[in-house]
Scaffold this motif. Structure first.
Motif, short mmCIF file in Angstrom:
data_model
loop_
_atom_site.label_atom_id
_atom_site.label_comp_id
_atom_site.label_asym_id
_atom_site.label_seq_id
_atom_site.Cartn_x
_atom_site.Cartn_y
_atom_site.Cartn_z
N THR A 320 11.53 44.58 49.73
CA THR A 320 11.23 44.98 51.11
C THR A 320 12.51 45.05 51.93
OG1 THR A 320 9.08 43.93 50.87
CG2 THR A 320 9.75 44.50 53.10
N GLU A 397 1.19 40.97 50.24
CA GLU A 397 -0.01 40.34 49.69
C GLU A 397 -1.19 40.88 50.51
OE1 GLU A 397 -0.20 36.20 50.92
OE2 GLU A 397 1.52 36.56 52.19
N PRO A 398 -2.38 40.65 49.98
CA PRO A 398 -3.55 41.10 50.75
C PRO A 398 -3.59 40.35 52.08
CG PRO A 398 -4.17 40.54 48.48
CD PRO A 398 -2.76 40.08 48.67
N THR A 421 0.72 47.83 54.23
CA THR A 421 1.40 48.68 53.25
C THR A 421 1.40 48.04 51.87
OG1 THR A 421 3.53 47.61 53.73
CG2 THR A 421 2.96 49.53 55.06
N TRP A 423 2.64 48.16 48.07
CA TRP A 423 3.64 48.71 47.15
C TRP A 423 4.26 47.58 46.38
CZ3 TRP A 423 9.20 48.45 48.41
CH2 TRP A 423 9.47 47.74 49.59
N GLN A 424 5.29 47.87 45.58
CA GLN A 424 5.89 46.87 44.69
C GLN A 424 7.37 47.15 44.49
OE1 GLN A 424 3.54 48.18 41.14
NE2 GLN A 424 2.68 46.13 41.28
N THR A 425 8.06 46.16 43.94
CA THR A 425 9.45 46.35 43.56
C THR A 425 9.57 47.63 42.71
OG1 THR A 425 9.67 43.94 43.47
CG2 THR A 425 11.42 45.23 42.42
N PRO A 509 -0.04 49.10 37.91
CA PRO A 509 0.75 48.18 38.73
C PRO A 509 0.43 46.71 38.50
CG PRO A 509 -0.93 49.25 40.09
CD PRO A 509 -1.09 49.79 38.70
N ASP A 511 -2.42 45.32 39.59
CA ASP A 511 -3.32 44.88 40.66
C ASP A 511 -4.74 45.38 40.44
OD1 ASP A 511 -1.80 43.38 42.60
OD2 ASP A 511 -0.71 45.21 43.05
N ILE A 523 -6.97 46.07 48.27
CA ILE A 523 -6.25 45.47 47.15
C ILE A 523 -6.70 44.02 46.99
CG2 ILE A 523 -3.96 44.99 46.18
CD1 ILE A 523 -4.35 47.97 46.86
N ARG A 526 -3.29 40.42 41.91
CA ARG A 526 -2.85 40.62 40.53
C ARG A 526 -3.97 40.32 39.54
NH1 ARG A 526 2.26 42.99 40.44
NH2 ARG A 526 2.06 42.50 38.24
N ASN A 532 1.36 35.29 43.37
CA ASN A 532 1.92 35.75 44.63
C ASN A 532 1.86 34.58 45.60
OD1 ASN A 532 2.52 37.01 47.08
ND2 ASN A 532 1.68 38.97 46.38
N ARG A 537 6.71 36.99 44.38
CA ARG A 537 6.20 37.14 43.02
C ARG A 537 6.81 36.10 42.12
NH1 ARG A 537 6.38 43.37 41.22
NH2 ARG A 537 6.26 42.56 39.11
C1 WTA Z 1 1.20 42.48 46.24
C2 WTA Z 1 6.47 43.62 47.53
C3 WTA Z 1 -2.11 43.56 48.97
C4 WTA Z 1 0.60 43.19 45.04
C5 WTA Z 1 6.55 44.91 48.35
C6 WTA Z 1 1.79 43.80 44.37
C7 WTA Z 1 0.06 43.53 48.22
C8 WTA Z 1 2.87 42.77 44.61
C9 WTA Z 1 0.48 44.29 49.33
C10 WTA Z 1 4.25 43.36 44.61
C11 WTA Z 1 -0.52 44.66 50.30
C12 WTA Z 1 2.20 43.91 48.06
N1 WTA Z 1 -1.79 44.27 50.07
N2 WTA Z 1 -1.22 43.18 48.05
N3 WTA Z 1 -0.23 45.34 51.40
N4 WTA Z 1 1.80 44.51 49.21
N5 WTA Z 1 1.16 43.30 47.46
O1 WTA Z 1 7.18 43.47 43.86
O2 WTA Z 1 -0.03 42.25 44.21
O3 WTA Z 1 7.45 41.59 45.52
O4 WTA Z 1 1.60 44.04 42.99
O5 WTA Z 1 6.79 43.90 46.21
O6 WTA Z 1 2.56 42.22 45.89
O7 WTA Z 1 5.21 42.39 44.96
P1 WTA Z 1 6.74 42.80 45.10
#
Ligand code: WTA
Length: 658
Positions: A320, A397-398, A421, A423-425, A509, A511, A523, A526, A532, A537
């Motif tokens: 992020t 996270e949710p 929002t 998304w993921q790494t 992903p 999720d 969402i 995981r 989380n 993570r």
């Molecule tokens: C979770 C962080 C619900 C999800 C940007 C994902 C979320 C993991 C959300 C990625 C959201 C991230 N709602 N769950 N808005 N945003 N996640 O790689 O489980 O640190 O797979 O990236 O965080 O974590 P990462």
């Protein structure tokens, strides 16, 4: 009724405020429709908003599961964040408005940042850092962190930022995995009034990192109290940042270091993240597609305008921070607040004090922080003027509807849209999100895919589930997707593109999600062995390996349990080697041991000693049952266990302990 059912009965809906829609970047256009008609053309248009050295003619080359975007174009990420702004009216605009935890402040205009990054790029040249070399960055949240990242991008070096809260061992493993040549660190950082001795940690890592040739050390706060406790400087290897910068500035030449022309598919960075094994994986991002993804989402999801003051509270050590503190906002020429420390230091209104002081208009944070603010009470935001805020974001996270509503009312004053929002790494940029002037929001739902992104809910056989629960999949490649895992392409294919047999085009992903009748995604979290915890993570296997590394531990199983503030907390079940007895001291020692091996974010909340762990007859630990125990639920099916007695006694012990 479970929490999940409550979530899914959430039927409040918030249409975008008309005044917001009227002024938004999306006003007067239907970018959903445009993108749906031809996603590649949409992304090509987004890519053309960047500044290219050699324009691309190819858009997407897709040989599932490997994609290339804009592959015959060249560009430079730092030039997109800096050079194109200093040639225009943003030259004297604040790029970074920084505040340190102890209260020190600095503002860098685009011109200032441009100058610093050029000088730092020259420093990298002089230290022999070449295009493609890897550089580790282990810094607090200070402007130098941004300068270091963009300096690497300018010379074409690949940065690997390691979160400053990670342990020396974690730093060492990351440096060694990608054989970094240079490490950039600082003498210290600050967190809740404490000094974080980064250089001292780095020195421990450096005992076993043969690839490192040089170390650059930022002096975080010259003249500060305790400055006498200088870190050790190893002659010939360690260099003070300010000396190198001074030399680069006074070398009698222009300060400008021309940006390296990078192919769109050349690496921009590696960022390590946790997976289902004990070893974190180096997620590889390239230049053209990544910059396209982060710039487009920053523009449309945060609706960034030149007048905005934007603040993303993440750390630069996480994705992020990469995408929404550095590359996205600077690519679109935003003013970004960067803050070093904790939200409750020296008091619980620190964030709101910062919002008031700088007139923050767009604020992006994590649900775990929002839940902490809720717990602390409304008096803290009420003390400060938050009337400039116009948009709020959530990530990591949710977000539970209750926290969403609190955020909406007490921070957003009921007037600001919230963008949740997802998304993921690995995805590099935001994938599922509202567009704030367009999409009606529902508390707890990340809503719908960003234009140009395609998602689906699938069952385990790959059949689409139009409504209800299933596995989330991304069904088309997108520009900012990871390209591989550093040094382990097989793992890339296995982890992300092998979930559904014969479908190497479907990205998994990890999720689970639900979709409602309006096509909105909710969402659920995981579905693999990744935890989380407070938006961070952590792999269960990483924590297990850290535990069994302790001489007293024979076996360990780690699960996540629901936690009111952190979303999930870590619960560990441990069996001891003979000759060791369970005790409160040993429990504390093990918790510290994990914190030392990985970092404080991985310190288990609960440790339960057990004579045995519940296993199937084939010897597999049944984590599902351990989760039932940790969360105080009735035990699920125990018939496949080798010895059902084990789990019954564990449950009794666990309840007794609490
Ligand atoms: C979770 C962080 C619900 C999800 C940007 C994902 C979320 C993991 C959300 C990625 C959201 C991230 N709602 N769950 N808005 N945003 N996640 O790689 O489980 O640190 O797979 O990236 O965080 O974590 P990462």
């Amino acid at each position: 009724m479970s929490d999940l059912d409550v979530l899914l009965q959430e039927d409040r809906s918030f249409p975008p405020p008309p005044q917001f829609s009227a002024q938004a970047h999306t006003a007067g256009a239907d970018i959903y429709r445009d993108a749906a008609r031809d996603p590649d053309a949409f992304w090509a248009r987004m890519a053309r908003e960047l500044t290219w050295i050699e324009p691309f003619t190819r858009v997407l080359d897709w040989k599932p599961p490997h994609a290339q975007w804009f592959a015959d174009g060249t560009l430079n990420a730092s030039a997109n964040c800096l050079d194109r702004h200093v040639d225009g009216p943003r030259r004297n605009k604040a790029a970074i408005v920084w505040e340190g935890e102890p209260g020190d402040r600095r503002t860098l205009t685009y011109w200032d940042l441009y100058r610093e990054v050029n000088l730092f790029a020259k420093v990298l040249d002089r230290l022999g850092v070449k295009k493609g070399d890897r550089v580790a960055i282990y810094l607090p949240m200070i402007p130098e962190a941004v300068v270091a990242m963009l300096g690497c991008a300018r010379v074409g070096a690949v940065h690997s930022v390691v979160f400053g809260g990670f342990s020396p061992e974690s730093l060492r493993d990351r440096i060694n995995d990608s054989r970094c040549k240079l490490l950039i660190t600082a003498d210290r950082g600050y967190r809740r009034g404490q000094v974080v001795p980064l250089k001292r940690n780095a020195d421990r890592a450096l005992e076993e990192t043969p690839s490192i040739e040089n170390v650059i050390v930022v002096r975080r706060r010259p003249g500060a109290e305790g400055d006498l406790a200088f870190p050790e400087i190893v002659e010939g290897r360690d260099h003070w940042w300010h000396r190198l910068m001074h030399d680069a500035e006074h070398d009698g030449e222009s300060f400008v270091r021309e940006p390296e022309a990078m192919n769109a598919e050349d690496l921009l960075y590696i960022l390590y993240t946790s997976g289902t094994t004990g070893k974190p994986k180096g997620i590889v991002h390239t230049t053209g597609g990544y910059m396209t993804g982060v710039a487009a989402t920053t523009k449309y999801v945060f609706d960034l305008k030149d007048e905005d003051v934007y603040w993303c509270t993440a750390d630069i050590g996480w994705v992020t921070g990469h995408s929404y503190i550095v590359y996205g906002p600077l690519a679109v020429g935003a003013t970004c607040v960067v803050y070093e420390g904790a939200p409750d230091w020296p008091d619980k209104d620190r964030f709101w004090q910062i919002c008031e002081r700088y007139g923050v208009t767009i604020f992006y944070t994590a649900p775990t922080a929002i839940r902490a603010f809720m717990k602390w009470g409304t008096e803290f935001p009420a003390r400060r003027d938050l009337s400039r805020l116009r948009l709020l974001g959530s990530v990591g996270e949710p977000i539970n509807p209750e926290a969403w509503m609190w955020y909406h009312e007490h921070i957003g004053g009921g007037r600001c849209p919230i963008v949740d929002t997802w998304w993921q790494t690995e995805t590099g940029a935001i994938m599922i999100t509202p567009l704030p002037g367009v999409t009606a929001t529902k508390p707890g739902s990340a809503t719908v895919p960003f234009p140009g992104v395609s998602a689906a809910l699938l069952d385990s056989l790959g059949k689409e589930i139009p409504e209800g629960g299933g596995l989330l999949a991304l069904t088309r490649p997108w520009p900012s997707m990871l390209r591989t895992i550093w040094g382990d392409d097989d793992r890339y294919v296995q982890t992300y593109f092998s979930k559904w047999e014969g479908r190497p085009d479907l990205y998994f992903p990890g999720d689970g999600a639900k979709r409602d009748a309006d096509g909105y995604y909710w969402i659920l979290g995981r579905v693999d062995d990744v935890l989380n915890v407070a938006g961070h993570r952590i792999g269960t296997m990483e924590v297990e390996s850290a535990l069994v590394d302790h001489p007293a531990v024979a076996e360990a199983a780690v699960v996540g349990k629901v936690h009111e503030l952190k979303g999930q907390a870590i619960a560990a079940f441990v069996t001891l080697r003979s000759g060791h007895q369970p005790s409160g001291e040993l429990r504390d020692e093990l918790r510290e041991h994990v914190a030392e091996k990985i970092g404080a974010i991985a310190r288990p909340d609960d440790i339960l000693f057990s004579a045995d762990l519940p296993k199937t007859r084939s010897g597999k630990i049944m984590r599902r049952l351990l989760r039932d125990i940790a969360e105080g639920r009735a035990l699920g099916d125990t018939t496949t266990l080798a010895d059902p007695g084990v789990v019954a006694s564990l449950k009794e012990q666990y309840e007794h302990q609490e």
